[in-house]
Design a protein around this motif. Structure first.
Motif, PDB file in Angstrom:
ATOM      1  N   GLY A 334       0.806  -1.205   0.000  1.00 33.09           N
ATOM      2  CA  GLY A 334       0.000   0.000   0.000  1.00 33.09           C
ATOM      3  C   GLY A 334       0.838   1.253   0.000  1.00 33.09           C
ATOM      4  N   VAL A 335       1.947   1.247   0.760  1.00 35.37           N
ATOM      5  CA  VAL A 335       2.834   2.415   0.774  1.00 35.37           C
ATOM      6  C   VAL A 335       3.450   2.629  -0.609  1.00 35.37           C
ATOM      7  N   ALA A 338       0.867   4.149  -2.891  1.00 33.22           N
ATOM      8  CA  ALA A 338       0.574   5.544  -2.551  1.00 33.22           C
ATOM      9  C   ALA A 338       1.679   6.468  -3.021  1.00 33.22           C
ATOM     10  N   VAL A 347       5.473   9.307   2.281  1.00 38.08           N
ATOM     11  CA  VAL A 347       4.729   8.171   2.838  1.00 38.08           C
ATOM     12  C   VAL A 347       5.743   7.101   3.187  1.00 38.08           C
ATOM     13  N   LEU A 384      -4.846   5.094   3.087  1.00 44.50           N
ATOM     14  CA  LEU A 384      -3.747   5.900   2.532  1.00 44.50           C
ATOM     15  C   LEU A 384      -4.266   6.950   1.564  1.00 44.50           C
ATOM     16  N   CYS A 388      -3.847  11.011   2.027  1.00 37.04           N
ATOM     17  CA  CYS A 388      -3.189  11.861   1.030  1.00 37.04           C
ATOM     18  C   CYS A 388      -4.141  12.912   0.459  1.00 37.04           C
ATOM     19  N   VAL A 397       2.807  11.072   6.013  1.00 36.99           N
ATOM     20  CA  VAL A 397       1.899   9.950   6.247  1.00 36.99           C
ATOM     21  C   VAL A 397       2.759   8.757   6.622  1.00 36.99           C
ATOM     22  N   GLU A 398       2.381   8.124   7.728  1.00 37.42           N
ATOM     23  CA  GLU A 398       3.175   7.012   8.234  1.00 37.42           C
ATOM     24  C   GLU A 398       2.266   5.809   8.485  1.00 37.42           C
ATOM     25  N   VAL A 399       2.730   4.636   8.008  1.00 34.58           N
ATOM     26  CA  VAL A 399       1.998   3.382   8.198  1.00 34.58           C
ATOM     27  C   VAL A 399       2.780   2.540   9.190  1.00 34.58           C
ATOM     28  N   VAL A 436      -2.523   4.112  10.123  1.00 34.35           N
ATOM     29  CA  VAL A 436      -2.179   5.097   9.101  1.00 34.35           C
ATOM     30  C   VAL A 436      -2.308   6.458   9.769  1.00 34.35           C
ATOM     31  N   ASP A 438      -1.095  10.638  10.158  1.00 35.32           N
ATOM     32  CA  ASP A 438      -0.622  11.823   9.442  1.00 35.32           C
ATOM     33  C   ASP A 438      -0.494  12.958  10.430  1.00 35.32           C
TER      34      ASP A 438
END
Length: 516
Positions: A334-335, A338, A347, A384, A388, A397-399, A436, A438
């Motif tokens: 997913g990262v 994105a 991200v 995500l 965004c 943005v951090e997962v 997720v 931000d």
């Protein structure tokens, strides 16, 4: 006859109770009086038998006249026998003499010959009267000269006493029946007063006063337990009605929102199609622009219909395919997607830290859960894309992926500032987590509670010209999490960013870092 008897049968519970109590009380009185009457009659008869067996005939001179006396013999004494005894004699040739010793009127019915006399010596027996009056109690004996003698006592005293007692018993039974009928009716009416109140309450509830409840709820009584059950039933009915009303309201709002969302692209498609039909000589650039707008709105409608279909499918069907899913791999994919879809946006994938003793475990190489990989990947992608789209271009943005035990600090349970569309998970249970986060503007408290509703759109803070979403992404993600027995929630407040957290039950081992 059966129908007539059925019509005559009382239908009221009060009437039945009064009739049953009256009949039972009357029967009890009559049975007790009958038993007393039988005991009294037996006792009086026993007294007479005792007198008969203890009787000793007078000396021969007293009853010799009854055998035939000499002319110079004195007249027999009338008081030769005590009280009301009567003594009858049989002659030497076995015939019953017409005279007897003793005073009083009437006589028992005795056979005219001694051969027909069936009385056992020394054993009292009851025989009828010769004139049809009161019966007699008799006993047979042998006189001093060897002739048969019958001693008799009348039973008029016994029969008179038992007759009076019988009528007295009947009178007492009638009085008891009347008293029980009157007093029992009042007592039953008083005892059934809680049921009458319950009946009136039920009638008022059916009349529209749905907030009423039964006041009699004493668990020690039958009516109190009935009241508790009645109130419980009312609560369940009210809850069901509220759920039905809320469901209908949500359905109406959903249909209105869906119609509104579909109306915009349909209007655009219709307008540009009419433009192309009415003006066939449009310049090539305008025609190409119209075709592009028609295709874009058709694609938007297609996505919207697909999302609606997915929501309906998730709402009515469980997860059909479950397998072991590596959440860390899904988060990494997913990262990567994105970063490609939003160039220039920071991200990154990070471990789920302890955060100051909050009970979280360090990130593991493999974090596994049971579920549908495609649907869980869609949840991460929606989170995500949402982060965004609704944060400024410079926001990070951090997962984060890891495992925790649910709680107010680690997630899964309710607390102020946390919003979710699903119920809280039990506290203290192991769970796999994908966050997720931000550092954008965050959400207000009311927006945090509405963000998972269908067709809700937050303020877009992304690049200008970004196409708005359908407002179904977070609703779909929350529904998928609920279908996996998990929970999707958000921790946010204005000025401190937002953290969307996906929690799934931890039912698969994840190597040496398993929670204890």
């Amino acid at each position: 006859m059966r129908q007539r008897a059925r019509r005559l049968r009382p239908r009221s519970v009060r009437t039945r109770l009064v009739l049953i109590s009256t009949v039972l009380a009357t029967l009890a009185v009559l049975v007790s009086q009958a038993a007393g009457l039988a005991v009294m009659r037996s006792w009086l008869t026993g007294q007479i038998d005792h007198r008969l067996t203890d009787f000793r005939p007078p000396p021969p001179a007293a009853y010799a006249p009854a055998h035939g006396r000499r002319p110079d013999a004195p007249e027999p004494r009338e008081d030769a026998l005590p009280s009301d005894y009567r003594v009858f004699f049989y002659t030497s040739d076995g015939r019953l003499r017409p005279d007897s010793l003793g005073s009083g009127s009437g006589r028992p019915r005795l056979p005219s010959t001694v051969s027909a006399l069936t009385l056992e010596s020394g054993r009292p027996t009851t025989v009828p009267a010769a004139d049809g009056g009161s019966r007699w109690r008799v006993i047979a004996d042998t006189g001093p000269d060897g002739r048969r003698v019958v001693v008799a006592l009348p039973l008029d005293t016994v029969e008179g006493a038992t007759s009076k007692l019988l009528w007295f018993s009947l009178a007492i039974g009638a009085v008891v029946a009347a008293g029980v009928g009157l007093l029992g009716s009042a007592a039953v009416r008083l005892g059934l007063r809680p049921l009458a109140r319950m009946e009136r309450t039920a009638l008022r509830i059916t009349g529209g006063e749905s907030a009423l409840t039964v006041a009699d709820t004493d668990p020690r009584t039958e009516t109190g337990r009935l009241g508790i059950a009645f109130n419980t039933m009312l609560g369940q009915v009210r809850a069901a009605l509220h759920r039905k009303d809320a469901s209908e309201q949500r359905l109406r709002r959903f249909m209105a929102d869906a119609g509104h969302e579909l109306r915009t692209p349909l209007t655009s498609i219709q307008g540009f199609a009419e433009l192309l039909v009415e003006q066939p000589r449009l310049p090539a650039a305008r025609r190409r622009e119209a075709h592009e707008l028609i295709a874009r709105n058709a694609e938007r409608m297609s996505r919207l219909v697909d999302d609606l279909f997915l929501l309906a499918k998730l709402g009515y069907a469980p997860v059909a395919h479950r397998e072991t899913v590596d959440l860390l791999s899904l988060a990494a994919d997913g990262v990567g997607a994105a970063v490609v879809a939003h160039p220039g946006r920071e991200v990154r994938l990070a471990p789920l830290g302890r955060g100051g003793g909050d009970g979280a475990e360090p990130a593991l190489d493999v974090v596994e859960a049971l579920g549908d990989a495609h649907q869980l990947s869609q949840v991460i992608g929606n989170l995500l894309a949402n982060a965004c789209r609704h944060t400024p271009p410079g926001a990070r943005v951090e997962v984060r992926v890891g495992t925790v035990r649910t709680g107010p600090d680690t997630g899964g349970t309710d607390r102020p500032g946390r919003g979710s569309a699903t119920a809280a998970l039990p506290a203290g249970v192991p769970a796999c987590v994908v966050e997720v986060a931000d550092d954008g503007p965050g959400l207000a408290a009311d927006a945090a509670q509405q963000v998972f509703e269908r067709f809700y759109r937050g303020p877009a803070a992304g690049p200008d010209g970004a196409e708005p979403g359908s407002g179904l992404g977070l609703s779909i993600a929350s529904t998928i999490a609920e279908a996996h027995d998990g929970r999707l929630e958000v921790d946010t407040r204005p000025g401190y960013g937002s953290t969307f957290r996906l929690l799934l039950p931890r039912s698969v081992g994840a190597g040496p870092g398993d929670l204890p």
